[in-house]
Design a protein around this motif. Structure first.
Motif, PDB file in Angstrom:
ATOM      1  N   ALA A  19      41.649  28.880 -56.839  1.00 47.81           N
ATOM      2  CA  ALA A  19      41.271  27.518 -56.923  1.00 47.81           C
ATOM      3  C   ALA A  19      40.150  27.128 -56.242  1.00 47.81           C
ATOM      4  CB  ALA A  19      41.924  26.572 -55.985  1.00 47.81           C
ATOM      5  N   ILE A  20      39.398  28.070 -55.777  1.00 48.40           N
ATOM      6  CA  ILE A  20      38.164  27.925 -54.824  1.00 48.40           C
ATOM      7  C   ILE A  20      37.426  28.680 -56.359  1.00 48.40           C
ATOM      8  CG2 ILE A  20      36.612  29.455 -53.440  1.00 48.40           C
ATOM      9  CD1 ILE A  20      38.930  28.931 -51.136  1.00 48.40           C
ATOM     10  N   ARG A  21      37.322  29.396 -56.256  1.00 52.28           N
ATOM     11  CA  ARG A  21      36.434  30.001 -57.454  1.00 52.28           C
ATOM     12  C   ARG A  21      36.281  29.541 -58.721  1.00 52.28           C
ATOM     13  NH1 ARG A  21      39.719  34.292 -60.947  1.00 52.28           N
ATOM     14  NH2 ARG A  21      37.958  34.407 -63.094  1.00 52.28           N
ATOM     15  N   ALA A  27      56.396  15.432 -58.995  1.00 51.86           N
ATOM     16  CA  ALA A  27      56.128  16.987 -59.686  1.00 51.86           C
ATOM     17  C   ALA A  27      56.931  17.162 -60.800  1.00 51.86           C
ATOM     18  CB  ALA A  27      56.144  17.496 -59.164  1.00 51.86           C
ATOM     19  N   ALA A  28      58.238  17.292 -60.397  1.00 59.51           N
ATOM     20  CA  ALA A  28      59.480  17.778 -61.630  1.00 59.51           C
ATOM     21  C   ALA A  28      59.743  16.880 -62.656  1.00 59.51           C
ATOM     22  CB  ALA A  28      60.634  17.510 -60.447  1.00 59.51           C
ATOM     23  N   ILE A  29      59.160  15.939 -62.571  1.00 62.73           N
ATOM     24  CA  ILE A  29      59.368  15.104 -63.998  1.00 62.73           C
ATOM     25  C   ILE A  29      57.830  14.593 -64.561  1.00 62.73           C
ATOM     26  CG2 ILE A  29      61.076  13.033 -63.164  1.00 62.73           C
ATOM     27  CD1 ILE A  29      59.284  11.033 -63.005  1.00 62.73           C
ATOM     28  N   THR A  30      56.734  15.311 -64.054  1.00 60.87           N
ATOM     29  CA  THR A  30      56.333  15.272 -64.347  1.00 60.87           C
ATOM     30  C   THR A  30      55.473  16.842 -64.886  1.00 60.87           C
ATOM     31  OG1 THR A  30      54.537  15.213 -62.796  1.00 60.87           O
ATOM     32  CG2 THR A  30      54.781  13.324 -64.041  1.00 60.87           C
ATOM     33  N   GLY A  31      56.590  18.233 -65.109  1.00 63.20           N
ATOM     34  CA  GLY A  31      56.219  19.050 -65.413  1.00 63.20           C
ATOM     35  C   GLY A  31      56.557  20.064 -64.306  1.00 63.20           C
ATOM     36  N   SER A  32      55.745  20.121 -63.391  1.00 65.06           N
ATOM     37  CA  SER A  32      55.769  21.535 -62.346  1.00 65.06           C
ATOM     38  C   SER A  32      55.042  20.784 -60.996  1.00 65.06           C
ATOM     39  CB  SER A  32      55.022  22.787 -62.766  1.00 65.06           C
ATOM     40  OG  SER A  32      55.440  23.525 -62.301  1.00 65.06           O
ATOM     41  N   LEU A  33      56.185  21.670 -59.714  1.00 66.35           N
ATOM     42  CA  LEU A  33      55.042  21.289 -58.603  1.00 66.35           C
ATOM     43  C   LEU A  33      53.714  22.096 -58.545  1.00 66.35           C
ATOM     44  CD1 LEU A  33      57.826  22.656 -56.076  1.00 66.35           C
ATOM     45  CD2 LEU A  33      56.282  20.573 -55.786  1.00 66.35           C
ATOM     46  N   GLY A  34      54.055  22.889 -59.832  1.00 69.58           N
ATOM     47  CA  GLY A  34      52.757  23.455 -60.011  1.00 69.58           C
ATOM     48  C   GLY A  34      51.203  22.980 -60.648  1.00 69.58           C
ATOM     49  N   LEU A  35      51.592  21.454 -60.275  1.00 70.91           N
ATOM     50  CA  LEU A  35      50.294  20.411 -61.225  1.00 70.91           C
ATOM     51  C   LEU A  35      50.383  19.380 -60.306  1.00 70.91           C
ATOM     52  CD1 LEU A  35      51.720  20.558 -64.679  1.00 70.91           C
ATOM     53  CD2 LEU A  35      49.752  21.475 -63.730  1.00 70.91           C
ATOM     54  N   ALA A  36      51.013  19.713 -58.855  1.00 72.16           N
ATOM     55  CA  ALA A  36      51.452  17.927 -57.836  1.00 72.16           C
ATOM     56  C   ALA A  36      49.919  18.696 -57.094  1.00 72.16           C
ATOM     57  CB  ALA A  36      52.188  17.615 -57.768  1.00 72.16           C
ATOM     58  N   PRO A  37      49.358  18.048 -56.928  1.00 74.07           N
ATOM     59  CA  PRO A  37      47.947  17.453 -56.120  1.00 74.07           C
ATOM     60  C   PRO A  37      48.568  16.568 -54.842  1.00 74.07           C
ATOM     61  CG  PRO A  37      46.835  16.750 -57.434  1.00 74.07           C
ATOM     62  CD  PRO A  37      48.589  16.719 -58.357  1.00 74.07           C
ATOM     63  N   SER A  38      47.762  17.242 -53.513  1.00 75.29           N
ATOM     64  CA  SER A  38      47.718  15.647 -52.758  1.00 75.29           C
ATOM     65  C   SER A  38      46.271  16.350 -51.385  1.00 75.29           C
ATOM     66  CB  SER A  38      48.887  16.255 -51.135  1.00 75.29           C
ATOM     67  OG  SER A  38      49.363  16.198 -50.159  1.00 75.29           O
ATOM     68  N   THR A  49      46.462  23.300 -56.889  1.00 76.28           N
ATOM     69  CA  THR A  49      45.480  23.392 -55.724  1.00 76.28           C
ATOM     70  C   THR A  49      43.767  23.201 -56.735  1.00 76.28           C
ATOM     71  OG1 THR A  49      46.772  25.099 -54.924  1.00 76.28           O
ATOM     72  CG2 THR A  49      44.392  25.116 -53.689  1.00 76.28           C
ATOM     73  N   MET A  50      44.256  23.416 -57.369  1.00 75.17           N
ATOM     74  CA  MET A  50      42.697  22.940 -58.306  1.00 75.17           C
ATOM     75  C   MET A  50      42.435  21.331 -58.409  1.00 75.17           C
ATOM     76  SD  MET A  50      42.846  25.605 -61.435  1.00 75.17           S
ATOM     77  CE  MET A  50      43.161  27.469 -61.193  1.00 75.17           C
ATOM     78  N   LEU A  51      43.860  20.877 -58.877  1.00 76.11           N
ATOM     79  CA  LEU A  51      43.782  19.577 -58.788  1.00 76.11           C
ATOM     80  C   LEU A  51      43.190  18.759 -57.157  1.00 76.11           C
ATOM     81  CD1 LEU A  51      46.447  18.382 -62.224  1.00 76.11           C
ATOM     82  CD2 LEU A  51      43.181  18.583 -61.500  1.00 76.11           C
ATOM     83  N   ALA A  52      43.474  19.530 -56.147  1.00 72.38           N
ATOM     84  CA  ALA A  52      43.593  18.977 -55.216  1.00 72.38           C
ATOM     85  C   ALA A  52      41.934  19.539 -54.777  1.00 72.38           C
ATOM     86  CB  ALA A  52      44.600  19.846 -54.342  1.00 72.38           C
ATOM     87  N   GLY A  53      41.226  20.204 -55.518  1.00 72.09           N
ATOM     88  CA  GLY A  53      40.201  21.037 -54.831  1.00 72.09           C
ATOM     89  C   GLY A  53      38.865  19.655 -55.740  1.00 72.09           C
ATOM     90  N   SER A  54      39.575  18.958 -56.874  1.00 71.54           N
ATOM     91  CA  SER A  54      38.897  17.997 -58.054  1.00 71.54           C
ATOM     92  C   SER A  54      39.262  16.933 -57.080  1.00 71.54           C
ATOM     93  CB  SER A  54      39.607  17.456 -58.989  1.00 71.54           C
ATOM     94  OG  SER A  54      39.099  17.110 -59.501  1.00 71.54           O
ATOM     95  N   THR A  62      31.513  13.204 -58.047  1.00 67.82           N
ATOM     96  CA  THR A  62      32.506  13.361 -58.884  1.00 67.82           C
ATOM     97  C   THR A  62      32.035  13.449 -60.537  1.00 67.82           C
ATOM     98  OG1 THR A  62      30.947  11.313 -59.306  1.00 67.82           O
ATOM     99  CG2 THR A  62      32.173  10.237 -58.111  1.00 67.82           C
ATOM    100  N   ALA A  63      31.097  13.788 -60.329  1.00 70.65           N
ATOM    101  CA  ALA A  63      31.132  14.444 -61.855  1.00 70.65           C
ATOM    102  C   ALA A  63      31.788  15.766 -61.725  1.00 70.65           C
ATOM    103  CB  ALA A  63      30.012  14.291 -62.382  1.00 70.65           C
ATOM    104  N   ALA A  64      31.585  16.530 -60.856  1.00 67.33           N
ATOM    105  CA  ALA A  64      31.777  17.884 -60.561  1.00 67.33           C
ATOM    106  C   ALA A  64      33.800  18.204 -60.631  1.00 67.33           C
ATOM    107  CB  ALA A  64      31.537  18.280 -59.679  1.00 67.33           C
ATOM    108  N   ALA A  65      33.748  17.121 -59.429  1.00 61.26           N
ATOM    109  CA  ALA A  65      35.467  16.171 -59.621  1.00 61.26           C
ATOM    110  C   ALA A  65      35.831  16.632 -61.599  1.00 61.26           C
ATOM    111  CB  ALA A  65      35.957  15.775 -59.073  1.00 61.26           C
TER     112      ALA A  65
END
Ligand SMILES: NC(=O)c1ccc[n+]([C@@H]2O[C@H](COP(=O)([O-])OP(=O)(O)OC[C@H]3O[C@@H](n4cnc5c(N)ncnc54)[C@H](O)[C@@H]3O)[C@@H](O)[C@H]2O)c1
Length: 354
Positions: free
Chosen positions: A22-24, A253-264, A298-303, A312-315
């Motif tokens: 995500a940092i990349r 997260a489960a009903i929207t596809g994956s825990l791998g997509l859920a930010p916090s 984690t990328m979406l959490a970074g956003s 906001t534009a970078a996010a």
């Protein structure tokens, strides 16, 4: 050039894989939008515990305090008890920095297979606001006669008017701002927990009077679980206690596809201390070290972090890049039905940010 100082705690398991990925991407956004980030990495977590007897040093919060934000991977290691790892790292930061509003969006993105039949992209789009500093995770209690036949374990939930009111008010503000359904659903278990949860219901009703433009709904947590599966499209903003918010967001997260997509986002809305951004998922020991973890959460959490910092534009560009890779569907990790590695997926997102 504006420079942000972000503390990074990769933590355990796949936290060490998804955080650098995500940092990349965030670095790519920083370069494109002309700001800089200084990443101060802290190697705290289970390895630190096994070496030093604690998950993080005694002065950890002092060391994190000067940061503009904290970027967190995950915590949890099969060699240690989960209550030791969680209570030694994540929860003290959330409480110590008064990150009382944990904001967790659940969105069904284009290109993602929904396990629920007949749901189109965008149809599921809600946010859970989880109380993050007290409630069932207040860590008040104890064990006596440990290990014996008369052993007693007591764990108390702590619900203060101050803490309950402020998180409910935060959720009402969000429901007002989101501009969708203007609906706030409060989730409790006040039929069984007649003190703390009935109290929550009363506070919810009190605060609701200040927001006549926001529709309200109160559900018991068991019914809420059922409705999140039966009619997820009807939700907008949900507010719940620490424990219930934790559980509902894995379901989200489960009903929207994956825990791998859920930010916090663990927010200190008053900005008196740094806020912390992470994924909903844990350290996933079952896939750790294999290079196949999905770093998008984690990328979406970074956003969310960039947005909170005012970039906001970078996010938006990071979120758009993630959505573009999802929609294209050719570079997905195994949790989304693909064969891509964390690295290949990250390259694909980075190419779209840059
Ligand atoms: N915030 C946190 O750091 C946090 C949250 C939940 C659990 N935990 C800890 O994590 C450890 C493992 O717990 P768990 O297995 O119940 O939950 P988990 O979220 O780590 O994993 C649950 C399942 O989802 C999969 N998964 C999770 N994230 C994924 C990703 N990014 N890409 C692909 N697949 C992913 C895992 O492989 C696993 O099958 C435990 O020690 C637990 O205490 C930590």
């Amino acid at each position: 050039m504006k420079t942000y100082r972000v503390a990074v705690i990769p933590g355990d398991g796949i936290g060490k894989e998804v955080t650098p990925a995500a940092i990349r991407v965030l670095e790519g956004a920083a370069a494109r939008f002309h700001f800089a980030v200084t990443w101060d990495e802290f190697g705290w977590g289970s390895d630190h515990y096994l070496e030093h007897g604690r998950m993080m040093p005694a002065d950890a919060l002092d060391r994190l305090r000067p940061s503009d934000a904290i970027f967190f991977g995950a915590v949890g290691d099969p060699r240690l008890q989960d209550n030791v790892t969680l209570n030694g790292l994540l929860l003290p930061i959330r409480r110590g920095f008064d990150q009382y509003a944990c904001v967790r969006p659940s969105v069904l993105y284009p290109g993602v297979r929904c396990p629920l039949v007949g749901k189109a992209a965008g149809e599921i789009d809600f946010v859970v606001v989880r109380e993050n500093t007290e409630g069932e995770y207040a860590q008040v209690g104890g064990v006596v006669h440990s290990g014996g036949p008369h052993e007693i374990a007591v764990q108390s939930g702590v619900f203060t008017r101050y803490g309950t009111e402020r998180v409910i008010r935060f959720a009402f503000d969000l429901a007002r701002r989101r501009g969708r359904k203007h609906l706030l659903t409060s989730v409790t278990k006040s039929n069984a927990q007649g003190f703390s949860m009935a109290f929550w219901d009363r506070v919810f009703a009190d605060v609701a009077r200040e927001y006549p433009d926001v529709r309200t709904e109160s559900l018991l947590v068991d019914a809420a679980c059922m409705d999140l599966v039966r009619r997820p499209e009807s939700f907008d903003v949900i507010v719940a206690s620490n424990l219930f918010g934790d559980i509902l967001t894995d379901l989200g997260a489960a009903i929207t596809g994956s825990l791998g997509l859920a930010p916090s986002a663990n927010l200190n809305p008053a900005r008196t201390f740094p806020s912390m951004f992470e994924s909903v998922h844990g350290s996933a020991p079952d896939i750790a070290g294999r290079g196949i973890a999905n770093p998008m959460a984690t990328m979406l959490a970074g956003s969310m972090m960039l947005d909170f910092l005012g970039e906001t534009a970078a996010a938006a560009s990071v979120e758009r890049a993630v959505l573009a890779v999802l929609a294209e569907g050719t570079t997905l990790t195994p949790d989304l039905g693909g064969t891509a590695t964390t690295r290949r997926l990250t390259d694909a997102v980075l190419a779209r940010v840059a």
